[in-house]
Design a protein around this motif. Structure first.
Motif, PDB file in Angstrom:
ATOM      1  N   UNK A   1       0.461  -2.269   0.751  1.00  0.00           N
ATOM      2  CA  UNK A   1      -0.290  -2.596   1.965  1.00  0.00           C
ATOM      3  C   UNK A   1       0.116  -1.690   3.125  1.00  0.00           C
ATOM      4  N   UNK A   2       1.404  -1.417   3.249  1.00  0.00           N
ATOM      5  CA  UNK A   2       1.870  -0.532   4.326  1.00  0.00           C
ATOM      6  C   UNK A   2       1.388   0.892   4.129  1.00  0.00           C
ATOM      7  N   UNK A   3       1.349   1.342   2.896  1.00  0.00           N
ATOM      8  CA  UNK A   3       0.833   2.692   2.617  1.00  0.00           C
ATOM      9  C   UNK A   3      -0.621   2.798   3.046  1.00  0.00           C
ATOM     10  N   UNK A   4      -1.387   1.720   2.841  1.00  0.00           N
ATOM     11  CA  UNK A   4      -2.793   1.730   3.200  1.00  0.00           C
ATOM     12  C   UNK A   4      -2.990   1.572   4.711  1.00  0.00           C
ATOM     13  N   UNK A   5      -2.207   0.706   5.333  1.00  0.00           N
ATOM     14  CA  UNK A   5      -2.438   0.403   6.746  1.00  0.00           C
ATOM     15  C   UNK A   5      -1.722   1.316   7.721  1.00  0.00           C
ATOM     16  N   UNK A   6      -0.439   1.650   7.464  1.00  0.00           N
ATOM     17  CA  UNK A   6       0.340   2.509   8.376  1.00  0.00           C
ATOM     18  C   UNK A   6       1.045   3.591   7.568  1.00  0.00           C
ATOM     19  N   UNK A   7       0.320   4.591   7.114  1.00  0.00           N
ATOM     20  CA  UNK A   7       0.905   5.594   6.207  1.00  0.00           C
ATOM     21  C   UNK A   7       1.996   6.451   6.829  1.00  0.00           C
ATOM     22  N   UNK A   8       2.096   6.478   8.173  1.00  0.00           N
ATOM     23  CA  UNK A   8       3.096   7.335   8.828  1.00  0.00           C
ATOM     24  C   UNK A   8       4.414   6.601   9.072  1.00  0.00           C
ATOM     25  N   UNK A   9       4.479   5.365   8.699  1.00  0.00           N
ATOM     26  CA  UNK A   9       5.683   4.574   8.950  1.00  0.00           C
ATOM     27  C   UNK A   9       6.761   4.921   7.936  1.00  0.00           C
ATOM     28  N   UNK A  10       8.026   4.807   8.377  1.00  0.00           N
ATOM     29  CA  UNK A  10       9.170   5.045   7.496  1.00  0.00           C
ATOM     30  C   UNK A  10       9.646   3.708   6.920  1.00  0.00           C
ATOM     31  N   UNK A  11       9.693   3.620   5.584  1.00  0.00           N
ATOM     32  CA  UNK A  11      10.103   2.392   4.898  1.00  0.00           C
ATOM     33  C   UNK A  11      11.274   2.719   3.984  1.00  0.00           C
ATOM     34  N   UNK A  12      12.281   1.835   3.983  1.00  0.00           N
ATOM     35  CA  UNK A  12      13.442   2.079   3.136  1.00  0.00           C
ATOM     36  C   UNK A  12      14.022   0.808   2.561  1.00  0.00           C
ATOM     37  N   UNK A  13      14.980   0.966   1.636  1.00  0.00           N
ATOM     38  CA  UNK A  13      15.618  -0.157   0.955  1.00  0.00           C
ATOM     39  C   UNK A  13      17.134  -0.007   1.024  1.00  0.00           C
ATOM     40  N   UNK A  14      17.808  -1.127   1.275  1.00  0.00           N
ATOM     41  CA  UNK A  14      19.268  -1.219   1.182  1.00  0.00           C
ATOM     42  C   UNK A  14      19.564  -2.416   0.274  1.00  0.00           C
ATOM     43  N   UNK A  15      20.384  -2.218  -0.747  1.00  0.00           N
ATOM     44  CA  UNK A  15      20.730  -3.317  -1.651  1.00  0.00           C
ATOM     45  C   UNK A  15      22.212  -3.661  -1.514  1.00  0.00           C
ATOM     46  N   UNK A  16      22.553  -4.910  -1.857  1.00  0.00           N
ATOM     47  CA  UNK A  16      23.954  -5.306  -1.788  1.00  0.00           C
ATOM     48  C   UNK A  16      24.269  -6.345  -2.856  1.00  0.00           C
ATOM     49  N   UNK A  17      25.443  -6.167  -3.471  1.00  0.00           N
ATOM     50  CA  UNK A  17      26.094  -7.171  -4.320  1.00  0.00           C
ATOM     51  C   UNK A  17      27.591  -7.063  -4.036  1.00  0.00           C
ATOM     52  N   UNK A  18      28.387  -6.508  -4.962  1.00  0.00           N
ATOM     53  CA  UNK A  18      29.793  -6.260  -4.670  1.00  0.00           C
ATOM     54  C   UNK A  18      29.990  -4.971  -3.896  1.00  0.00           C
ATOM     55  N   UNK A  19      28.899  -4.215  -3.717  1.00  0.00           N
ATOM     56  CA  UNK A  19      28.903  -2.978  -2.942  1.00  0.00           C
ATOM     57  C   UNK A  19      27.564  -2.850  -2.242  1.00  0.00           C
ATOM     58  N   UNK A  20      27.454  -1.865  -1.380  1.00  0.00           N
ATOM     59  CA  UNK A  20      26.214  -1.643  -0.635  1.00  0.00           C
ATOM     60  C   UNK A  20      25.659  -0.279  -1.010  1.00  0.00           C
ATOM     61  N   UNK A  21      24.387  -0.263  -1.440  1.00  0.00           N
ATOM     62  CA  UNK A  21      23.708   0.983  -1.777  1.00  0.00           C
ATOM     63  C   UNK A  21      22.566   1.216  -0.798  1.00  0.00           C
ATOM     64  N   UNK A  22      22.676   2.271  -0.011  1.00  0.00           N
ATOM     65  CA  UNK A  22      21.639   2.635   0.952  1.00  0.00           C
ATOM     66  C   UNK A  22      20.697   3.609   0.250  1.00  0.00           C
ATOM     67  N   UNK A  23      19.555   3.104  -0.190  1.00  0.00           N
ATOM     68  CA  UNK A  23      18.602   3.913  -0.970  1.00  0.00           C
ATOM     69  C   UNK A  23      17.652   4.684  -0.066  1.00  0.00           C
ATOM     70  N   UNK A  24      17.362   4.142   1.124  1.00  0.00           N
ATOM     71  CA  UNK A  24      16.425   4.818   2.016  1.00  0.00           C
ATOM     72  C   UNK A  24      15.028   4.825   1.428  1.00  0.00           C
ATOM     73  N   UNK A  25      14.342   5.995   1.509  1.00  0.00           N
ATOM     74  CA  UNK A  25      12.987   6.093   0.965  1.00  0.00           C
ATOM     75  C   UNK A  25      12.978   6.457  -0.516  1.00  0.00           C
TER      76      UNK A  25
END
Length: 717
Positions: free
Chosen positions: A327-351
């Motif tokens: 939906x974001x790709x369709x509505x606001x294609x210029x926006x920056x979207x990223x992911x950060x995951x966490x369990x016993x450590x933190x992984x900053x995946x970004x885009x």
């Protein structure tokens, strides 16, 4: 922006008295004093030097004399009786009629006090009498019952309740308002702003004018050009970046960043049945079939429904986020979207193009995480969602559940990156458990005390850059949302606890809600004859209330109650003023000023007939939520009871009845949770029951968050 619950200010006749009434009362008391003196002269009592008329501070006339002293009259002695100091009910004094003379009478001796066992029959005088004392009968032992709260009497007024309430809505910051010419002018005494209701008096042989402040009556000497005099009650003053005035009306652009902070701890593998055969992209059953054979499949118990699919929490989360990325790709294609995951450590995946891992001792080092994330936004968010959607979805669907929950370090890393992504950026935390690794751990009471300052620090960091933080938790699990709710409210975010299957709707609502402004500070100015009621003392400075709201959306509001000071002079109209200093999403710093003049009345029926019950209801919910967050569960419930009684008693039309019914329906779930929480905290509970109590506290935190905001509008409404 500023909405009054009533069209007029209600002034109680018992509290406020104007100067004319005071003069009349004073004249009546002087007249009463003359009448009393004349009456005393007629009785001859005024000649006695021991008795003097004394006027109290309230104007009451009383006799200043010893209570048991004898007063000498010709041929007779009378024991003086103490006179009442109560206020007379009329201006006439009724004197007792003189008794007819019937010869001298002996004054009866006062009766001796009765002493148990001392009364003896005259016939027994001189004889030896044996007195047998009997033990008094034992009273029955009363059965202990739980005390019930005293019901509110139908005709009894609850003190401190009236319709003198004002609501301030932040949705006005998203509307177009006229800009003022020149700079704002403040009163040197009360800090109120010069406005369209202010009057200017010229000074002879001077370019200055005199502005007598309508709030405190202070005489300010100012110099203002005619074109700078405000002509409207609601104006916007530009404090910084005046060159951006032409662009200041536009809303936030789509260049801000959205970060999904996802919990992939072991508890996210818990499954639940969903009706139907659902084909999930993350379905691990197909991988198992490749390894153990195509004929193998799910195992069912006898008579078990086979038309179901077991879906884990993480799978629900992955499906919901994948849908939002599309939906974001369709509505606001210029926006920056990223992911950060966490369990016993933190992984900053970004885009999805690169990755930074935070492990070990770094999870407990605030400065280390901040330095690690510094200037990393360009590297981790090199592409917009229009370009990164496919690789981001691939990384998202490959996530697996394992390990504990390092929520605190993941939140800090996400906020640091979002602050570099521009005003209006968002961090959305998705979790089902309690933070138990690194910074912000909430497992023990000792850790909670330390964690409060940590989360407060993150809140200040986010507010300073206009970043909104929202929390989505999974229903049925304890997440200690009471420790995270303050961050959400101060940054203009959302707090919700949902069934995993309904995640898509909640994501949509959060993403659709835009931050209107950040660094928002609200100042309320009252007239000198008024004062605030039920407000935190640290926010009140005399007749001025200052409140820091941080980042706000169109659902952000707050209410305040005010009352008339005792013995204040009644005037025909009273001014109110709200000044909202804020920074727009384009960086422009402004002050929105709203000033209103409101008529005054002592007619309560007239006030309640026009009362806006919707505003009264929202004030009840806001005040109830505030008391409950302070741990005053009983007082919060009492607040609901009192206001329901007051509003029900004063209903005058159908619309008010509907608003009252809506309030009762909205408050009831939280009211019941408050009652349960209050009872459970009084009793010792087993460990399993305490876990249930904490889950209820999470539900209460979500309910209180909703009460303190305007009614949410879902995407489908």
């Amino acid at each position: 922006m500023m909405k009054l619950a009533t069209k007029k200010v209600y002034v109680s006749r018992e509290i406020a008295k104007n100067s004319l009434e005071e003069e009349k009362q004073s004249a009546k008391k002087e007249e009463l004093s003359v009448i009393e003196e004349a009456a005393l002269e007629e009785t001859g009592m005024i000649d006695n030097e021991e008795i003097k008329l004394d006027k109290s501070a309230e104007g009451e006339t009383k006799l200043n004399k010893p209570a048991e002293e004898e007063i000498k009259f010709p041929q007779k002695k009378i024991q003086a009786m103490p006179m009442s100091t109560a206020k007379p009910t009329s201006n006439k004094i009724v004197l007792p009629k003189p008794q007819q003379k019937s010869g001298p009478k002996k004054m009866p001796l006062p009766e001796k006090p009765s002493i148990p066992g001392s009364s003896i029959n005259n016939s027994l005088k001189g004889k030896s009498v044996k007195i047998v004392k009997k033990d008094p009968p034992k009273a029955p032992v009363p059965v202990k019952k739980k005390p019930l709260p005293p019901p509110i009497e139908e005709d009894k007024e609850v003190p401190g309740l009236d319709a003198n309430i004002i609501e301030i809505c932040m949705e006005e910051l998203g509307k177009v308002n006229d800009f003022a010419t020149g700079e704002p002018i403040f009163c040197h005494n009360c800090n109120a702003l010069f406005n369209s209701f202010s009057k200017l008096l010229p000074l002879e042989e001077s370019e200055e004018q005199v502005w007598i402040c309508e709030f405190c009556s202070f005489e300010n000497r100012i110099h203002v050009e005619q074109e700078e005099v405000p002509t409207q009650s609601k104006l916007v003053y530009v404090i910084e970046s005046p060159q951006q005035v032409a662009e200041g009306i536009q809303g936030p652009d789509d260049s801000s960043t959205i970060i999904f902070c996802i919990d992939i701890s072991g508890s996210m593998c818990v499954t639940q049945p969903v009706m139907g055969h659902i084909q999930l992209k993350t379905n691990k059953l197909e991988e198992l079939r490749k390894q153990i054979g195509r004929n193998e499949g799910p195992q069912y118990m006898p008579k078990e429904n086979k038309n179901i699919t077991y879906v884990s929490r993480l799978e629900c989360l992955q499906a919901a986020i994948e849908y939002q990325l599309t939906e974001l790709q369709r509505g606001t294609p210029h926006r920056k979207i990223g992911i950060v995951t966490f369990n016993g450590e933190v992984n900053v995946i970004g885009d999805g193009g690169s990755q930074i891992c935070i492990t070990g001792d770094r999870l407990s080092n605030y400065d280390n995480i901040v330095d690690l994330m510094s200037h990393k936004h360009i590297e981790l968010f090199s592409q917009s969602i229009g370009e990164s959607r496919d690789q981001l979805c691939q990384r998202l669907l490959s996530l697996e559940e394992t390990g504990p929950t390092a929520l605190g370090p993941a939140l800090l890393a996400s906020v640091c990156l979002a602050c570099q992504g521009g005003q209006g950026s968002k961090v959305i935390i998705c979790t089902d458990g309690i933070a138990n690794v690194g910074l912000g751990s909430l497992e023990t009471e000792a850790e909670i005390e330390v964690a409060e300052s940590f989360y407060s620090k993150i809140s200040e960091l986010a507010k300073g850059s206009g970043v909104g933080i929202s929390v989505i938790s999974i229903a049925g699990e304890e997440c200690r949302l009471d420790c995270l709710s303050s961050i959400v409210e101060e940054t203009g975010g959302n707090l919700t606890k949902v069934d995993p299957q309904n995640l898509s709707n909640d994501f949509a609502n959060i993403l659709a809600q835009q931050i209107l402004a950040f660094n928002v500070t609200v100042t309320v100015n009252l007239h000198k004859g008024l004062e605030f009621r039920n407000q935190d003392p640290q926010n009140v400075y005399g007749t001025r209330l200052v409140k820091n709201l941080g980042s706000v959306t169109d659902e952000t509001l707050f209410t305040f109650e005010y009352t008339v000071k005792k013995n204040t002079e009644i005037i025909e109209k009273i001014p109110f003023q709200v000044a909202v200093e804020h920074r727009k999403m384009n960086g422009m710093r402004c002050v929105l000023v709203d000033t209103q003049m409101v008529e005054v009345t002592e007619n309560k029926e007239e006030v309640m007939k026009e009362a806006d019950y919707e505003i009264l209801a929202r004030n009840v919910k806001v005040q109830t939520a505030k008391l409950a967050k302070q741990g005053q569960y009983g007082q919060a419930r009492k607040n609901v009871d009192n206001w329901q009684h007051y509003m029900k008693k004063n209903v005058t039309n159908t619309n008010q009845s509907i608003q009252l019914k809506n309030m009762e329906d909205e408050v009831r779930p939280s009211y019941n949770l408050l009652a349960e929480q209050e009872e459970e905290e009084k009793e010792e509970k087993p460990i399993n029951d305490k876990k249930s109590m904490k889950r209820q506290k999470d539900e209460l935190s979500v309910g209180l968050h909703k009460l303190s905001k305007k009614k949410s509008r879902s995407k489908n409404e």
